[in-house]
Design an enzyme around this catalytic site. Structure first.
Site, mmCIF file in Angstrom:
data_model
loop_
_atom_site.group_PDB
_atom_site.id
_atom_site.type_symbol
_atom_site.label_atom_id
_atom_site.label_comp_id
_atom_site.label_asym_id
_atom_site.label_seq_id
_atom_site.Cartn_x
_atom_site.Cartn_y
_atom_site.Cartn_z
ATOM 1 N N CYS A 26 -12.079 -6.035 -35.938
ATOM 2 C CA CYS A 26 -11.761 -6.925 -36.973
ATOM 3 C C CYS A 26 -13.079 -7.360 -37.597
ATOM 4 C CB CYS A 26 -10.665 -7.970 -36.904
ATOM 5 S SG CYS A 26 -11.404 -9.195 -35.399
ATOM 6 N N CYS A 29 -14.986 -9.636 -35.015
ATOM 7 C CA CYS A 29 -15.753 -9.058 -33.940
ATOM 8 C C CYS A 29 -17.255 -8.337 -34.680
ATOM 9 C CB CYS A 29 -15.228 -7.448 -33.685
ATOM 10 S SG CYS A 29 -13.845 -7.705 -32.870
ATOM 11 N N CYS A 93 -40.958 23.775 -10.225
ATOM 12 C CA CYS A 93 -40.860 22.625 -9.052
ATOM 13 C C CYS A 93 -40.440 21.276 -9.234
ATOM 14 C CB CYS A 93 -42.255 22.861 -8.319
ATOM 15 S SG CYS A 93 -43.577 21.694 -9.325
ATOM 16 N N CYS A 96 -41.860 19.447 -11.903
ATOM 17 C CA CYS A 96 -41.513 19.911 -13.297
ATOM 18 C C CYS A 96 -40.133 19.009 -13.369
ATOM 19 C CB CYS A 96 -41.086 21.251 -13.311
ATOM 20 S SG CYS A 96 -42.677 22.125 -13.116
ATOM 21 N N ASP A 496 -1.065 8.598 0.737
ATOM 22 C CA ASP A 496 0.043 8.270 -0.055
ATOM 23 C C ASP A 496 1.154 9.060 0.650
ATOM 24 O OD1 ASP A 496 1.936 7.207 -1.992
ATOM 25 O OD2 ASP A 496 1.907 9.203 -2.779
ATOM 26 N N ASP A 697 -1.266 11.470 -5.341
ATOM 27 C CA ASP A 697 -0.938 12.553 -6.559
ATOM 28 C C ASP A 697 -0.149 12.087 -7.791
ATOM 29 O OD1 ASP A 697 1.482 12.118 -5.472
ATOM 30 O OD2 ASP A 697 2.385 13.913 -5.762
ATOM 31 N N ASP A 701 -1.217 5.758 -7.767
ATOM 32 C CA ASP A 701 -2.297 6.212 -6.791
ATOM 33 C C ASP A 701 -3.918 5.734 -7.542
ATOM 34 O OD1 ASP A 701 -0.396 6.632 -5.019
ATOM 35 O OD2 ASP A 701 -0.316 8.561 -5.435
#
Length: 813
Positions: A26, A29, A93, A96, A496, A697, A701
């Site tokens: 807004c 902000c 190398c 570089c 889990d 999964d 988690d």
């Protein structure tokens, strides 16, 4: 962010900075950000635009982007960032690498830059609005060539050896051979030296045509105020060649021992050979990416309006019906609408056996349809397919830097200047000691030639590329190099339970009513959970459907996170959930406590149903069973053999959790943990000094995966879990956890071996050359093959194979 320099006038110079800002909602902000920017010393004007989410700042030249970024963040907002992937050509190398990174980080708005010698790529994080042309220009100014890494171009393609690389090596060898044969005969007592002018004719094209790449790259380094391997080779071979020309010009052709044309030519030949072998070896380390890229078919057979038409796979749209014949590679991700078959997903998930596929099952693009005709509705195309995401993960890991690389970066930053000083000191020392100009110069040349920053630069990235590549081949996707490095030190793995150790498809195993009939208990429970996607809810609904029980209307349904559900059914204010929920509600459980304990001891998960109206009462319990995944016990045992402790973290009741933990041999079981508490439990283990890997999964988690030192997600779970994890297992097989730790340990071991030999090589070789114990030819050979040996050592990781394991039948939990 971008920077526009204004032309100076008679007033003080100033420049304009554009900063992308995230989080503004807004006008207040906007004002807050403008005030924060205006308070930065040196800022003359700050204008923030909510529509474009950017700020334009006019400031003194002393004001940099970092100061503006800090002001924005202090105000409670974020500076918009985006990533650029660049291809870098011309690096040879570690020096570089350091130079390119330094050049990129100097660009206004760049917050991070990581350059990888093995993939010849750069990943740059910069504020939104930084033109990619500015980044490319910075690289070009540093003496290298840069281009945008377009979608589909991989590290494997970048590392393909140039067509003329092998031809140049052969030409250099043919021209150098006549120079070396007389030297070899001289050592055997046969004096047969070519005339000096013939040696000059043979050595000149090697020095200035075939060796031109060293002069070009070395000159770019000098213009950038730094040095690299090419500069060392150019200086060393030029000194040997120049000394020989001087001797020949001075009329000392008869003293053939004083001509060093063979030294300059052979050194260039050996270095060219080393770089050619290095390029071929680097290509092998990127073989995992190539193997994944070729899995994507170019065309797909799409059924539209009843007509099957072959079109480019890029033209397939979401929702299209794709026809896949037996033996064809599946071109898209989707759901099977018609047909039964088996899919070979070995190159995607690492699963060696074909997977049965039926209507309603998911298929993954890149897999091979074995023996049935399938009709698949497209669910993902282009960059959103599983295969494309896998390739991005592997490329990201292979282009990233491991934390241990920071030491190498510090050394490489000063390597070439230090070598030049040592060479100068060697020349001065031998000359002052009375050895003569020639001896002093040749020993200094040997120092320049023996020094090799290439091995240092390749030691870590090649091992990471090989490790992540072999992991991807066997269904283990490592998202970043840091996860790969940290995983080698894991001391505790936290699992889990549901969906990780078990199949995640629970069924109603038993029911015990209290004061109502069994059918009423099932009806009320199914009514509350009707429409829920929770595995336990699905089990109850499926059981009710199987027994012909019809659900009742529900009102006031409310989820109680980590505890259960609340709802009003048939005038009753019901609660369905865990033992903890019943205790919080003071529901008496004595009538069924013994039965519940028996079920929990057998590994069942128990949920209670209660009426919390005017007279709270228990209505019954429902027990759920979930099959333990095949091979989990073996996977847990293997972790213990690797010296890793195991912990199970679950929201289940203590009895059920203890039964599963005991059956699997898990050493510590933490039960009745709310989803929000999982991350805290992981943090407790870390505070106790453990290096923790969390395996899960589900969405609940994700915080624990992020809190762990290493998060390991099952790809059978949610995208949220995979996003929070550093490692993703493409199969829901806990045995892959041990494989991931094993790969990490072996990769880290290779990194340490490579760095050890790279450092030792230089620490021993440079002093030997300085003391006159190495000829330039021997030094050139050693330098040429040091990088090859480092890459070859990393390639040994490709021989890794997972431990052979049986496939036991699933057991009930």
């Amino acid at each position: 962010m971008n920077t526009t320099l204004e032309l100076p006038g008679t007033e003080a110079r100033r420049h304009t900075l554009s900063v992308g800002i995230e989080g503004m909602t807004c006008a207040s902000c906007v004002m807050r950000v403008e005030k924060a920017l205006a308070r930065v010393p040196g800022v003359q004007e700050a204008n923030v635009n909510l529509g474009t989410e950017s700020a334009t700042v006019v400031a003194d030249p002393s004001v940099d982007v970092a100061a503006l970024q800090a002001a924005v963040e202090k105000a409670g907002y974020a500076v918009a960032q985006e990533e650029f992937d660049l291809n870098i050509e011309g690096m040879t190398c570690a020096s570089c690498v350091a130079r390119v990174e330094k050049a990129l980080r100097k660009v206004e708005g760049v917050s991070a830059a990581s350059v990888n010698l093995a993939t010849e790529g750069a990943r740059v994080t910069a504020g939104r609005g930084v033109p990619v042309a500015t980044l490319i220009g910075a690289v070009e100014k540093a003496g290298y060539h840069a281009s945008v890494n377009k979608a589909g171009r991989t590290a494997a393609e970048i590392n393909r050896p140039k067509d003329n690389g092998g031809r140049h090596v052969v030409l250099a060898a043919l021209l150098s051979l006549p120079l070396t044969v007389p030297m070899a005969l001289e050592l055997a007592g046969v004096h047969l030296m070519l005339p000096g002018w013939i040696q000059l004719l043979l050595a000149t094209p090697v020095q200035f045509w075939l060796g031109a790449r060293f002069y070009k790259a070395g000159w770019k380094a000098v213009k950038a105020g730094t040095g690299n391997m090419d500069l060392l080779v150019a200086l060393g071979t030029s000194a040997a060649y120049g000394l020989s020309v001087y001797q020949l010009w001075a009329g000392r052709d008869g003293a053939a021992a004083h001509l060093y044309f063979e030294a300059s030519s052979v050194v260039i030949t050996l270095v060219l050979l080393g770089k050619w072998l290095e390029a071929r070896a680097k290509r092998q380390t990127a073989s995992a990416i190539r193997a994944l890229q070729v899995l994507r078919p170019d065309t797909a057979r799409v059924r539209r309006d009843g007509v099957d038409t072959d079109i480019a796979v890029d033209a397939v749209r979401l929702g299209d019906l794709v026809v896949i014949r037996p033996g064809e590679r599946i071109p898209v991700d989707g759901i099977i609408v018609e047909g039964d078959s088996q899919a070979d997903e070995s190159l995607i998930t690492g699963e060696s056996l074909p997977v049965p596929k039926h209507p309603g099952d998911k298929v993954t693009g890149g897999a091979i349809n074995a023996d049935g005709l399938l009709l698949v509705r497209t669910g993902a195309v282009g960059t959103e397919t599983t295969l494309a995401r896998i390739i991005r993960l592997v490329e990201s890991a292979q282009s990233a830097k491991a934390p241990i690389q920071r030491l190498v970066d510090k050394v490489s930053a000063v390597f070439v200047p230090v070598v030049l000083l040592i060479a100068l000191a060697t020349f001065a020392g031998w000359w002052i000691a009375g050895a003569g100009f020639e001896t002093a110069l040749i020993n200094a040349v040997a120092v320049l030639v023996i020094a090799c920053p290439c091995a240092l630069g390749l030691a870590t990235p090649t091992a990471i590329m090989a490790g992540t590549g072999i992991g991807a081949k066997h269904g283990i996707l490592i998202k970043d190099a840091e996860a790969l490095e940290v995983a080698h030190g894991v001391t505790t793995v936290v699992f889990d339970k549901t969906g990780t150790l078990t199949e995640g498809r629970p069924v109603v195993a038993d029911m015990a009513p209290a004061g109502i009939t069994r059918e009423e208990l099932l009806r009320l429970a199914a009514s509350i959970q009707h429409g829920s996607e929770h595995p336990l809810a699905k089990a109850v609904v499926d059981a009710a459907r199987a027994e012909g029980v019809t659900a009742l209307p529900v009102s006031g349904l409310k989820a109680l996170p980590g505890r259960g559900l609340a709802a009003t059914v048939d005038g009753m204010d019901l609660r369905l959930g865990s033992t903890r929920l019943m205790q919080e509600l003071n529901i008496p459980l004595q009538a069924l406590r013994e039965r519940a304990e028996q079920l929990q001891a057998a590994g069942r998960t128990v949920s209670w149903l209660a009426d919390v109206g005017d007279q709270p009462r228990l209505l019954g319990l429902i027990a759920f069973g979930d099959s333990i995944k095949p091979g989990v016990k073996e996977a847990i045992d293997r972790l213990h053999r690797l010296g890793v402790n195991t912990v199970m973290l679950t929201g289940d009741n203590r009895g059920s959790a203890a039964a599963v933990g005991s059956a699997l041999g898990i050493r510590q079981v933490i039960a009745e943990v709310l989803p929000g508490e999982k991350a805290a439990k992981v943090a407790e283990l870390k505070r106790a000094g453990e290096v923790v890997a969390m395996v899960g999964d589900g969405i609940n988690d994700a915080p624990a995966l992020a809190a762990a030192d290493v998060g390991i997600a099952m790809s059978t779970g949610t995208d949220v879990a995979m996003h929070a994890a550093g490692v993703t297992l493409m199969r829901g097989d806990p045995a892959l956890v041990g494989d991931a730790i094993d790969i990490s340990r072996r990769t880290y071991r290779k990194i340490r071996q490579n760095l050890f030999w790279a450092f030792i090589y230089n620490l021993i070789g440079i002093p030997l050359a300085a003391f006159g114990l190495l000829s330039p030819v021997v030094a050139g050979a050693a330098m040429a093959f040091s990088s090859v040996s480092v890459i070859s050592n990393a390639l040994l990781l490709k021989r890794w194979k997972p431990v052979e394991r049986a496939r036991p039948a699933a057991s009930s939990a």
